[in-house]
Design a protein around this motif. Structure first.
Motif, PDB file in Angstrom:
ATOM      1  N   GLN A  69       0.828  -1.204   0.000  1.00 41.77           N
ATOM      2  CA  GLN A  69       0.000   0.000   0.000  1.00 41.77           C
ATOM      3  C   GLN A  69       0.864   1.257   0.000  1.00 41.77           C
ATOM      4  OE1 GLN A  69      -2.385   0.385   3.521  1.00 41.77           O
ATOM      5  NE2 GLN A  69      -3.695   1.981   2.674  1.00 41.77           N
ATOM      6  N   LEU A  70       0.397   2.267  -0.718  1.00 42.76           N
ATOM      7  CA  LEU A  70       1.036   3.573  -0.701  1.00 42.76           C
ATOM      8  C   LEU A  70       0.396   4.452   0.353  1.00 42.76           C
ATOM      9  CD1 LEU A  70       1.424   4.237  -4.529  1.00 42.76           C
ATOM     10  CD2 LEU A  70       3.309   4.181  -2.878  1.00 42.76           C
ATOM     11  N   VAL A  71       1.231   5.127   1.136  1.00 41.93           N
ATOM     12  CA  VAL A  71       0.759   6.057   2.167  1.00 41.93           C
ATOM     13  C   VAL A  71       1.577   7.343   2.035  1.00 41.93           C
ATOM     14  CG1 VAL A  71       0.076   4.187   3.743  1.00 41.93           C
ATOM     15  CG2 VAL A  71       2.397   5.118   3.856  1.00 41.93           C
ATOM     16  N   PRO A  72       1.157   8.414   2.651  1.00 44.52           N
ATOM     17  CA  PRO A  72       1.925   9.653   2.561  1.00 44.52           C
ATOM     18  C   PRO A  72       3.377   9.438   3.025  1.00 44.52           C
ATOM     19  CG  PRO A  72      -0.236  10.104   3.479  1.00 44.52           C
ATOM     20  CD  PRO A  72      -0.121   8.612   3.403  1.00 44.52           C
ATOM     21  N   GLY A  73       4.305  10.015   2.302  1.00 41.34           N
ATOM     22  CA  GLY A  73       5.707   9.837   2.651  1.00 41.34           C
ATOM     23  C   GLY A  73       6.618  10.635   1.741  1.00 41.34           C
ATOM     24  N   ASP A  74       7.912  10.243   1.713  1.00 37.16           N
ATOM     25  CA  ASP A  74       8.892  11.020   0.946  1.00 37.16           C
ATOM     26  C   ASP A  74       9.547  10.229  -0.184  1.00 37.16           C
ATOM     27  OD1 ASP A  74      10.346   9.263   2.448  1.00 37.16           O
ATOM     28  OD2 ASP A  74      11.706  10.768   3.287  1.00 37.16           O
ATOM     29  N   GLY A  75       9.138   8.978  -0.369  1.00 28.70           N
ATOM     30  CA  GLY A  75       9.738   8.216  -1.454  1.00 28.70           C
ATOM     31  C   GLY A  75       9.529   6.723  -1.298  1.00 28.70           C
ATOM     32  N   VAL A  76       9.808   5.981  -2.379  1.00 28.00           N
ATOM     33  CA  VAL A  76       9.656   4.526  -2.372  1.00 28.00           C
ATOM     34  C   VAL A  76      10.990   3.874  -2.710  1.00 28.00           C
ATOM     35  CG1 VAL A  76       7.225   4.662  -3.032  1.00 28.00           C
ATOM     36  CG2 VAL A  76       8.968   4.464  -4.810  1.00 28.00           C
ATOM     37  N   THR A  77      11.177   2.645  -2.226  1.00 27.91           N
ATOM     38  CA  THR A  77      12.359   1.853  -2.558  1.00 27.91           C
ATOM     39  C   THR A  77      11.932   0.706  -3.455  1.00 27.91           C
ATOM     40  OG1 THR A  77      13.488   2.404  -0.488  1.00 27.91           O
ATOM     41  CG2 THR A  77      14.234   0.431  -1.659  1.00 27.91           C
ATOM     42  N   LEU A  78      12.510   0.656  -4.652  1.00 33.89           N
ATOM     43  CA  LEU A  78      12.189  -0.384  -5.616  1.00 33.89           C
ATOM     44  C   LEU A  78      13.491  -0.975  -6.151  1.00 33.89           C
ATOM     45  CD1 LEU A  78       9.362   1.474  -7.600  1.00 33.89           C
ATOM     46  CD2 LEU A  78       9.059  -0.325  -5.867  1.00 33.89           C
ATOM     47  N   HIS A 102       9.476  10.670  -3.794  1.00 30.59           N
ATOM     48  CA  HIS A 102       8.077  10.663  -4.228  1.00 30.59           C
ATOM     49  C   HIS A 102       7.241  11.237  -3.087  1.00 30.59           C
ATOM     50  CE1 HIS A 102       4.641   9.501  -6.548  1.00 30.59           C
ATOM     51  NE2 HIS A 102       4.253   8.514  -5.739  1.00 30.59           N
ATOM     52  N   ASP A 103       6.022  11.630  -3.361  1.00 30.75           N
ATOM     53  CA  ASP A 103       5.180  12.184  -2.311  1.00 30.75           C
ATOM     54  C   ASP A 103       4.433  11.114  -1.528  1.00 30.75           C
ATOM     55  OD1 ASP A 103       3.371  11.353  -4.179  1.00 30.75           O
ATOM     56  OD2 ASP A 103       2.436  13.304  -4.507  1.00 30.75           O
ATOM     57  N   GLN A 104       4.758   9.847  -1.784  1.00 30.28           N
ATOM     58  CA  GLN A 104       4.200   8.728  -1.042  1.00 30.28           C
ATOM     59  C   GLN A 104       5.318   7.737  -0.710  1.00 30.28           C
ATOM     60  OE1 GLN A 104       1.188   7.835  -4.173  1.00 30.28           O
ATOM     61  NE2 GLN A 104      -0.273   7.762  -2.458  1.00 30.28           N
ATOM     62  N   LYS A 105       5.024   6.825   0.191  1.00 29.95           N
ATOM     63  CA  LYS A 105       5.944   5.728   0.489  1.00 29.95           C
ATOM     64  C   LYS A 105       5.156   4.439   0.543  1.00 29.95           C
ATOM     65  CE  LYS A 105       5.702   5.975   5.561  1.00 29.95           C
ATOM     66  NZ  LYS A 105       6.475   6.131   6.822  1.00 29.95           N
ATOM     67  N   LEU A 106       5.867   3.318   0.460  1.00 30.06           N
ATOM     68  CA  LEU A 106       5.224   2.014   0.544  1.00 30.06           C
ATOM     69  C   LEU A 106       5.185   1.567   1.997  1.00 30.06           C
ATOM     70  CD1 LEU A 106       6.841   0.336  -2.574  1.00 30.06           C
ATOM     71  CD2 LEU A 106       4.403   0.800  -2.253  1.00 30.06           C
ATOM     72  N   GLU A 147       1.384   3.792 -11.129  1.00 30.45           N
ATOM     73  CA  GLU A 147       1.099   5.027 -11.849  1.00 30.45           C
ATOM     74  C   GLU A 147       2.260   6.016 -11.688  1.00 30.45           C
ATOM     75  OE1 GLU A 147      -1.576   5.454 -13.822  1.00 30.45           O
ATOM     76  OE2 GLU A 147      -2.178   3.407 -13.300  1.00 30.45           O
ATOM     77  N   ALA A 148       2.901   5.959 -10.544  1.00 32.46           N
ATOM     78  CA  ALA A 148       4.034   6.841 -10.246  1.00 32.46           C
ATOM     79  C   ALA A 148       4.784   6.213  -9.079  1.00 32.46           C
ATOM     80  CB  ALA A 148       3.552   8.253  -9.885  1.00 32.46           C
ATOM     81  N   PRO A 149       6.055   6.541  -8.933  1.00 31.43           N
ATOM     82  CA  PRO A 149       6.906   7.431  -9.732  1.00 31.43           C
ATOM     83  C   PRO A 149       7.407   6.744 -10.996  1.00 31.43           C
ATOM     84  CG  PRO A 149       8.189   6.459  -7.986  1.00 31.43           C
ATOM     85  CD  PRO A 149       6.782   5.972  -7.780  1.00 31.43           C
TER      86      PRO A 149
END
Length: 397
Positions: A247-256, A263-267, A337-339
């Motif tokens: 799930q994506l929640v508010p945050g500062d970035g994702v690690t893939l 990013h404006d969300q985090k996992l 959809e993003a990033p």
């Protein structure tokens, strides 16, 4: 710690017979030269550092032909001397010019060495041991006889071991031991552990492998060829699939794939929630029926909270190798959809290649959107589908 490898391949192999067929390390077993099988194991071992192969000065063309097609750009060649001891010394000097701190010294004519044994040696290094000898306990009753051909005594076999390679050491210590032996013109040592013992080093034993035989006589070559040819009758190629979503929640970035993307969300997840590496971990485990990521790293275990998912993928790769698998290909498809994944794809592939110990061209990362449909389309989560291809030692059934 960087574990370098010295492969000793300068011998003439006279006891194997048929000298017109060339040195035994270049003769075929299972359709490929002995030395190619040996190098395959070290090249695909995740913890290996630089490799030095010590060959006879007359064998450059034989070596080039035997290793054609191997991903061996970081292999250094050195020329051996008139004894194995001298050849090892030349290899150690060549390895000393690299970043290696430790060394595994292995006979090219032992093509059945496996990753499990190499891991045991590396773990001994991790625990602070500086000299490691893989060996198997002697199981046969031993007799000592004299020139008269009669049995003089039965030798107690308790505490007796048959030494194998790779014999492994702190590089600076074993090189110093060899230098000392060379200075004193001592060339009567039968292996590197003997030189280490003579020099005052304490050598620890780890479990060897009964399969790790040295090809010495013609019968050994025949048996090795039969073994590999039988396995080749039915190539054991397996494909595993993995799927994961976070799930994506508010945050500062994702690690893939180990790459942090602002990013404006985090996992959301118990670990770093790297959905790509989680799916790939499951895909690898599937190739040998080893369960899934939750079996090995349960979310209820707090030690994995926030842990980098590299740990999970590395663990799965180790299980695959212990079961005789060679990872051939890894493919990850990201649905988000993003990033944007495109600018980071090459780094993601590099991370996968480094963790799995395979070449970059065997790693693929793709990305697509969900056309604004469903939870992915609403930017509520990111999904990943992974496929892994692994070749296991073949079987006839």
């Amino acid at each position: 710690m960087t574990i370098g490898i010295v492969i000793v391949a300068a011998g003439r192999g006279e006891r194997v017979g048929s000298p017109d067929e060339g040195p035994k390390q270049y003769r075929p077993i299972g359709g490929r030269p002995v030395i190619a099988h040996t190098l395959d194991t070290f090249l695909s071992w995740q913890r290996r550092g630089p490799i030095v192969v010590v060959i006879h000065p007359d064998d450059e063309e034989l070596y080039a032909a035997a290793t054609a097609g191997l991903a061996a750009s970081d292999i250094t060649l050195a020329f051996g001397g008139d004894t194995r001891q001298r050849s090892v010394y030349e290899g150690l000097k060549a390895l000393s010019a690299t970043e290696a701190t430790h060394v595994m010294i292995h006979d090219a004519a032992r093509p059945f060495v496996d990753h499990a044994m190499l891991d045991r040696i590396a773990e001994a290094f991790d625990n602070g041991v500086d000299a490691v000898l893989p060996a198997v306990a002697v199981t046969d009753t031993l007799k000592r006889s004299g020139n008269d051909g009669l049995v003089h005594e039965t030798v107690p076999r308790s505490g007796l071991y048959a030494a194998q390679t790779p014999q492994s050491f702190l590089l600076s210590e074993i090189r110093s031991a060899h230098e000392k032996a060379a200075a004193l013109r001592r060339d009567d040592f039968t292996d590197d552990a003997a030189i280490a013992e003579w020099s005052g080093l304490s050598v620890s034993i780890v479990e060897g492998s009964v399969d790790n035989i040295k090809l010495t006589v013609k019968r050994d070559m025949t048996m090795a060829d039969e073994r590999l040819s039988a396995n080749a009758l039915l190539p054991d190629v397996r494909t595993g699939n993995g799927y994961d979503v976070h799930q994506l929640v508010p945050g500062d970035g994702v690690t893939l794939c180990g790459v942090f993307i602002p990013h404006d969300q985090k996992l959301s997840g118990h670990s770093d929630a790297d959905v790509a590496l989680h799916a790939l971990t499951d895909a690898l485990l599937a190739t040998c029926g080893a369960g899934d990521i939750g079996d090995h790293f349960p979310p209820s275990d707090m030690q994995w909270k926030g842990a980098p998912s590299k740990i999970f993928l590395d663990h799965a790769a180790k299980i695959v190798r212990e079961k005789g698998g060679t990872i051939m290909n890894a493919d990850v498809s990201l649905i988000a959809e993003a990033p944007k994944v495109g600018p980071h794809r090459d780094k993601m592939r590099e991370n996968m290649a480094a963790i799995l110990g395979i070449s970059l061209d065997r790693c693929s990362v793709k990305a697509t959107t969900n056309e604004k449909i469903g939870f992915v389309g609403r930017r509520e989560g990111i999904a990943a589908i992974a496929t892994a291809t692994v070749v296991y030692r073949g079987s006839q059934a």
